[in-house]
Design a protein around this motif. Structure first.
Motif, PDB file in Angstrom:
ATOM      1  N   TRP A 335       0.827  -1.212   0.000  1.00  0.00           N
ATOM      2  CA  TRP A 335       0.000   0.000   0.000  1.00  0.00           C
ATOM      3  C   TRP A 335       0.856   1.254   0.000  1.00  0.00           C
ATOM      4  N   ALA A 336       2.017   1.182   0.681  1.00  0.00           N
ATOM      5  CA  ALA A 336       2.916   2.344   0.692  1.00  0.00           C
ATOM      6  C   ALA A 336       3.539   2.558  -0.677  1.00  0.00           C
ATOM      7  N   LEU A 341       4.762   5.952  -3.233  1.00  0.00           N
ATOM      8  CA  LEU A 341       5.751   5.959  -4.309  1.00  0.00           C
ATOM      9  C   LEU A 341       5.134   6.230  -5.676  1.00  0.00           C
ATOM     10  N   GLN A 342       3.825   6.096  -5.808  1.00  0.00           N
ATOM     11  CA  GLN A 342       3.205   6.360  -7.102  1.00  0.00           C
ATOM     12  C   GLN A 342       2.396   7.664  -7.082  1.00  0.00           C
ATOM     13  N   TRP A 495      12.973   2.728   0.810  1.00  0.00           N
ATOM     14  CA  TRP A 495      12.679   3.472   2.043  1.00  0.00           C
ATOM     15  C   TRP A 495      13.171   4.918   1.949  1.00  0.00           C
ATOM     16  N   LYS A 496      14.302   5.125   1.303  1.00  0.00           N
ATOM     17  CA  LYS A 496      14.800   6.495   1.145  1.00  0.00           C
ATOM     18  C   LYS A 496      13.864   7.306   0.249  1.00  0.00           C
ATOM     19  N   LYS A 497      13.327   6.663  -0.781  1.00  0.00           N
ATOM     20  CA  LYS A 497      12.398   7.386  -1.634  1.00  0.00           C
ATOM     21  C   LYS A 497      11.103   7.684  -0.889  1.00  0.00           C
ATOM     22  N   VAL A 498      10.647   6.754  -0.045  1.00  0.00           N
ATOM     23  CA  VAL A 498       9.470   7.024   0.783  1.00  0.00           C
ATOM     24  C   VAL A 498       9.712   8.246   1.668  1.00  0.00           C
ATOM     25  N   ALA A 499      10.906   8.307   2.296  1.00  0.00           N
ATOM     26  CA  ALA A 499      11.232   9.457   3.148  1.00  0.00           C
ATOM     27  C   ALA A 499      11.272  10.749   2.346  1.00  0.00           C
ATOM     28  N   LYS A 500      11.798  10.692   1.131  1.00  0.00           N
ATOM     29  CA  LYS A 500      11.867  11.893   0.296  1.00  0.00           C
ATOM     30  C   LYS A 500      10.482  12.377  -0.096  1.00  0.00           C
TER      31      LYS A 500
END
Length: 526
Positions: A335-336, A341-342, A495-500
């Motif tokens: 789901w994340a 991310l999308q 995970w880094k892209k999620v944080a960004k």
């Protein structure tokens, strides 16, 4: 010519002697009038012929200057001119008996004066009007003009500071005489503002007057008073440029903390610095405001901004924890991946290198680990052709080394990780270099550390069964380690892209919040 000069001189002497005689006569009649008036006169009693008669006192106030407004102590200091007019029944005369003298001026302490005081006075010394002269007319009219610097209590409402307006009241009334003995009348519908000196902080909107008759619980008689209401509006330019605009500028720095790279180490420091700066401004406002339950508008703005910065700092710490997920982190939930991310990544304009808002990065096609490799053991070519190896008659499919379409990097002859652009595969094992060339020759084994000349004599056939299992095991181990490394890197990158994406989302959200809060408080100034 001489006779003309003598005539002019004599005329001048006659005029001067006549003026001196008139002034002497005027002073003589004034002295006689004062003596006659003060005979059997007392200033202790109310000047009426009948004790049941109500003495009317007309009050007029002229506002000259606003000296100070102490919001913290709620005291207004003002410079006033006070005029009181009444009739004294015992101070009348016939002006024809005193050579037409109709007005005299004597010290105020010689006559009776009403004991009208400022009810809401906040002066420590209880000083009243200045002891000036009283003007007495022949019909008994008394007019007493006196300047006074008054300190009055004023209820200050700072709910909309610095865009507030105040109403301060001046209540005048007799301290001892009730309404049956002395009545107060208004000379005008409002105070006189013609001689007002403009104040740099306050704008005077008006000063209307209203008469009240109050009946206190201690006494049955009514007590009249006159209340002047001074309407003030604060000039907010000073506070806007010195307190509000710096606060707004500092507030816009708070969302920028989400834009800082997570590896910079300054994200939390920026939030704490902004918080300390707003705390200093909050202390400046608290010093000039009264300690009341009404929080000023600018104080509410400071508190809201500080709350927002506190929330942004807490979110920054949470996002940094996501950014620095280690190798042991769990994969990003489905789901994340879909939501963050999308969708959120496109909303917040977060793309990978080479992406844009119109296209998505295509999947990269990677070559297989071993392609067109004629690597044989014991001189046999596997039926799988280029993607298989036969060791001692057993076929080993290339999928043992590769998995799906992972970005697999192949060991170079020097033992470093990197892509091999050729179809050449080689590795080191037990100081023996195993070379699988493109030719269909049997694989040769060469000892490491041997010169080129010696290698010609040291070429050994690699068809021994002892090295076959060890070689396959080493290849499988290296491939397995690399797959784990790539999976860890991929998981960490997600995970880094999620944080960004979360950083960008909260940055825009807090920018909108700061904008609307600033727009709301600036709208009060218009």
């Amino acid at each position: 010519m001489v006779r003309c000069r003598i005539a002019t001189l004599l005329q001048s002497l006659l005029i001067f002697s006549a003026m001196t005689t008139c002034e002497g006569a005027y002073a003589k009649y004034a002295q006689k009038l004062l003596t006659d008036l003060m005979t059997n006169y007392t200033s202790a009693l109310r000047p009426v012929e009948d004790t049941k008669t109500i003495l009317n006192v007309t009050l007029q106030v002229t506002l000259s200057q606003i000296i100070d407004m102490d919001e913290r102590n709620q005291i207004l200091t003002a410079y006033l001119w006070i005029r009181q007019v009444w009739f004294d029944a015992h101070l009348r005369w016939d002006k024809d008996e005193y050579d037409g003298l109709d007005t005299i001026r004597i010290p105020g302490r010689y006559v009776w004066r009403p004991d009208i005081v400022l009810y809401n006075s906040a002066d420590n010394h209880f000083t009243g009007p200045m002891d000036t002269n009283v003007v007495i007319r022949h019909d008994g009219q008394m007019m007493w003009d006196s300047p006074a610097i008054t300190k009055s209590s004023c209820k200050v409402d700072v709910s909309f500071f610095p865009f507030d307006g105040q109403q301060c009241r001046f209540t005048y009334g007799s301290w001892t005489y009730n309404g049956n003995q002395l009545d107060i009348l208004n000379a005008m519908e409002s105070a006189d503002l013609a001689d007002l000196v403009e104040n740099v902080e306050w704008e005077v909107l008006g000063m209307p007057v209203k008469k009240n008759v109050v009946q206190y619980g201690c006494c049955a008689d009514p007590y009249p008073d006159v209340t002047y209401t001074l309407k003030l509006k604060r000039r907010a330019s000073f506070y806007v440029f010195n307190l509000l605009i710096p606060c707004v500028m500092i507030s816009f720095l708070a969302p920028l903390g989400f834009y800082l790279p997570a590896d910079s180490g300054e994200k939390v420091s920026l939030g704490v610095t902004v918080m300390l700066a707003l705390t200093v401004f909050q202390l400046l406002v608290a010093e000039i405001m009264p300690p009341s339950e009404n929080v000023p508008l600018i104080g509410k703005y400071y508190i809201a901004t500080m709350t927002m910065i506190t929330a942004s700092t807490a979110l920054t710490i949470f996002i940094m924890n996501i950014h620095h997920c280690g190798p042991d982190a769990k994969p990003v939930p489905k789901w994340a991946k879909k939501v963050i991310l999308q969708y959120m990544a496109r909303m917040c304009f977060v793309y990978e290198v080479g992406e844009n808002c119109m296209s998505v990065e295509p999947d990269r096609q990677e070559p297989s680990l071993i392609s067109n490799t004629n690597c044989t053991m014991n001189g046999q070519v596997g039926p799988g052709g280029a993607d298989s190896i036969i060791i001692n008659g057993q076929e080993t499919v290339g999928s043992v080394i590769t998995e799906e379409k992972e970005e697999i990097e192949i060991l170079s002859p020097l033992g470093s990780m990197g892509r091999n652009p050729t179809n050449h595969y080689s590795t080191w094992k037990s100081d023996i270099f195993l070379d699988c060339g493109e030719s269909r020759d049997p694989m040769r084994c060469r000892k490491g550390g041997v010169s080129e000349g010696e290698r010609k004599d040291e070429v050994l056939p690699c068809n021994t069964r002892a090295n076959d299992g060890s070689l396959l095991h080493n290849i499988e181990y290296i491939a397995s380690c690399y797959r784990e490394q790539r999976a860890t890197q991929k998981r960490t990158g997600e995970w880094k892209k999620v944080a960004k994406v979360l950083d960008r989302f909260f940055m825009w959200m807090f920018f909108v919040m700061v904008f609307f809060m600033s727009l709301l408080i600036m709208g009060k100034a218009i």
